[in-house]
Design an enzyme around this catalytic site. Structure first.
Site, short mmCIF file in Angstrom:
data_model
loop_
_atom_site.label_atom_id
_atom_site.label_comp_id
_atom_site.label_asym_id
_atom_site.label_seq_id
_atom_site.Cartn_x
_atom_site.Cartn_y
_atom_site.Cartn_z
N ILE A 506 0.83 -1.20 0.00
CA ILE A 506 0.00 0.00 0.00
C ILE A 506 0.87 1.25 0.00
O ILE A 506 0.56 2.25 -0.67
CB ILE A 506 -0.96 -0.03 1.20
CG1 ILE A 506 -2.04 -1.09 0.98
CG2 ILE A 506 -1.60 1.35 1.43
CD1 ILE A 506 -2.92 -1.35 2.18
N GLU A 532 10.41 -19.09 18.86
CA GLU A 532 9.47 -19.82 19.73
C GLU A 532 8.85 -21.01 19.01
O GLU A 532 7.71 -21.40 19.27
CB GLU A 532 8.36 -18.88 20.25
CG GLU A 532 8.85 -17.66 20.99
CD GLU A 532 9.62 -17.96 22.26
OE1 GLU A 532 9.50 -19.09 22.77
OE2 GLU A 532 10.35 -17.09 22.73
#
Length: 551
Positions: A506, A532
């Site tokens: 954008i 993680e």
């Protein structure tokens, strides 16, 4: 509850149930491919990785729809299901049902399709369901995306009340702090590749960031994982590094709270909660990654009962400024695999500008990274580094792997919340730019493909948020939630990256320019699919877990 709300909820519930039925048929098909003599086999899971991971993504998407419907019902019950929220449900169901049938994006160039799981017939049944057909035909339409984008342009935000006054006040407090103290400096700190300033860390400590889940008897706030999600989400909306500071405290606090001796709890938990001790997690090794059973770092017990640690660790976040390492090492070289691993609470000296690692037997080198810079990553070398005799977590040798696995649920939920915050920040920046930037005498938001992006960014942020909150509520209820936590992280990380990428698009060329904050969000978002537990690891946890369940 209005008639329109009742009708929408009925259609959403019916479509969600049809999706669940489809998931069950897909499970049976995949289960047949990975089982031998009625038992799920690791070798077959690996051989059929694509179908297993496709099934995991399918299960995650189905659960996301279930939680989207549950969110809508909670709103409707308190007459808060407005036009924007109803559009989010329509668009979300339309899009995710279409993905279930046509191809779920596991990555930029990998799509999980029904045929990959041997579920083509079940997919045809799903597509023929009247509620599903309705959403496919009239849910995610150009007109509805345009309507939602118009609401966004007028300042609409999806309802985020949790129905709990305390939690809503916590959100408000941390949003104000993040907007006032974190967001204004985040981009400059990123460009300078500097640690998040000490004064910000101190202010976060005063707000209780590091003790959200630590019991009040140890100086914490004594709240649950849902509160932790709200705090992490709002801080990460300001900057992911602010949200991530709490992750290490979350891991250390849960490890010590669940496994520590009374003396270890009394020594460390109050200091962690107060922010006077900043922990770091020291698990990963070069060439090992998620294969913790292959760790080589050695902890040797000395005659006086203390320990000497030798080996190498890598991708250690916030290592220099930390005071405590939760360190996973092999204490028994004769025991292979997980059984020889122990967890240590290894005190260290906090680094300075002139000496990042002043302790004897510990060296470190910074790993330069694209984003997530306010924490800094390091490779660490241990050469006879001393750990006190009382540093063995819980005094239990050989229990390290089991102790660590229990904390991954909370850490992955917290990571999902960080991803939601990053996704929301990407939406904020993209929306502001689309409203202010004009091309061909129109604001960018007036162009359908720009408004389409914004609408889907908003919808997917809601979906990721609700799936994350679902995992947190499951954890707070005391239930095992490794699958739910994996689903939350899997989807939220994808949404954060998708939103960041759409936000750059954008912005056009300006999105690629370092001076624009959108470039920083792109760099920060990319790590969420990796740390993680990478997306592939999450998919494996989800897929294997669901396939192994007796149902």
């Amino acid at each position: 509850m209005t008639p329109d709300a009742i009708a929408l909820l009925a259609r959403a519930d019916a479509a969600a149930q049809a999706a669940r039925d489809y998931l069950q048929q897909a499970r049976l098909a995949v289960l047949g491919a990975v089982s031998a003599e009625g038992k799920v086999e690791t070798s077959l899971i690996e051989r059929e990785q694509r179908s297993v991971h496709g099934f995991a993504w399918t299960a995650t998407t189905v659960e996301a729809l279930v939680q989207l419907a549950a969110w809508a019902r909670r709103l409707a019950e308190r007459d808060a299901l407005g036009a924007g929220e109803a559009l989010a449900v329509e668009i979300g169901f339309g899009e995710y049902l279409a993905q279930l049938l046509g191809g779920l994006p596991m990555s930029q160039n990998e799509f999980a399709r029904p045929a990959d799981m041997g579920a083509s017939a079940a997919a045809r049944t799903l597509a023929a369901d009247p509620a599903v057909t309705g959403f496919l035909e009239s849910g995610n339409t150009p007109a509805k995306r345009a309507a939602l984008a118009q609401l966004l342009a007028r300042g609409w935000q999806a309802d985020e009340s949790l129905g709990d006054e305390t939690l809503d006040l916590i959100r408000e407090q941390f949003r104000r702090f993040s907007e006032a103290r974190v967001a204004p400096g985040a981009h400059a700190w990123h460009l300078a590749d500097s640690l998040i300033p000490d004064e910000i860390v101190s202010e976060m400590a005063d707000l209780g960031v590091f003790g959200v889940c630590i019991p009040t008897e140890y100086g914490g706030l004594g709240l649950g994982k849902l509160a932790m999600c709200v705090v992490s989400e709002e801080l990460s909306r300001g900057w992911i590094c602010a949200g991530s500071l709490g992750t290490r405290s979350e891991i250390a606090g849960e490890l010590i709270g669940a496994n520590g001796t009374p003396e270890q709890k009394a020594r460390w938990l109050p200091a962690i909660a107060a922010g006077t001790v900043l922990p770091t997690a020291v698990f990963t090794e070069p060439d090992v990654g998620s294969d913790l059973a292959s760790l080589k770092t050695r902890a040797r017990r000395l005659d006086d009962g203390s320990w000497s640690v030798t080996g190498a660790k890598t991708w250690i976040t916030h290592a220099s400024r930390s005071d405590l390492m939760t360190l996973l090492a092999r204490s028994n070289a004769e025991t292979p695999g997980h059984g020889g691993l122990s967890l240590f609470l290894a005190a260290k000296s906090r680094g300075t500008a002139g000496d990042s690692f002043p302790d004897e037997g510990l060296t470190g080198s910074e790993i330069l990274v694209l984003g997530y810079r306010g924490m800094k990553e390091y490779a660490l070398g241990f050469d006879g580094f001393a750990v006190a005799a009382d540093g063995l977590l819980g005094g239990a040798e050989g229990a390290g792997f089991r102790q660590l696995m229990k904390t991954f649920e909370g850490a992955r939920i917290q990571t999902a919340a960080r991803a939601v915050g990053v996704a929301r920040k990407a939406l904020d920046l993209a929306l502001t730019y689309a409203l202010e930037r004009r091309q061909f005498a129109k604001p960018l938001i007036a162009f359908p493909r720009t408004s389409d992006k914004l609408a889907l960014m908003a919808v997917e942020t809601v979906i990721a948020r609700e799936l994350t909150y679902f995992a947190a509520r499951t954890k707070d209820a005391g239930d095992r939630c490794d699958i739910e936590a994996g689903m939350a992280k899997l989807l939220a990380a994808r949404v954060a990256w998708s939103n960041a990428d759409a936000g750059v698009q954008i912005h056009g060329g300006n999105g690629y320019a370092l001076e624009y904050e959108m470039s920083q969000i792109l760099c920060d978002a990319r790590i969420l699919n990796i740390f993680e537990g990478a997306a592939e690891i999450q998919a494996n946890v989800i897929g294997r877990g669901l396939l192994s369940r007796q149902s």
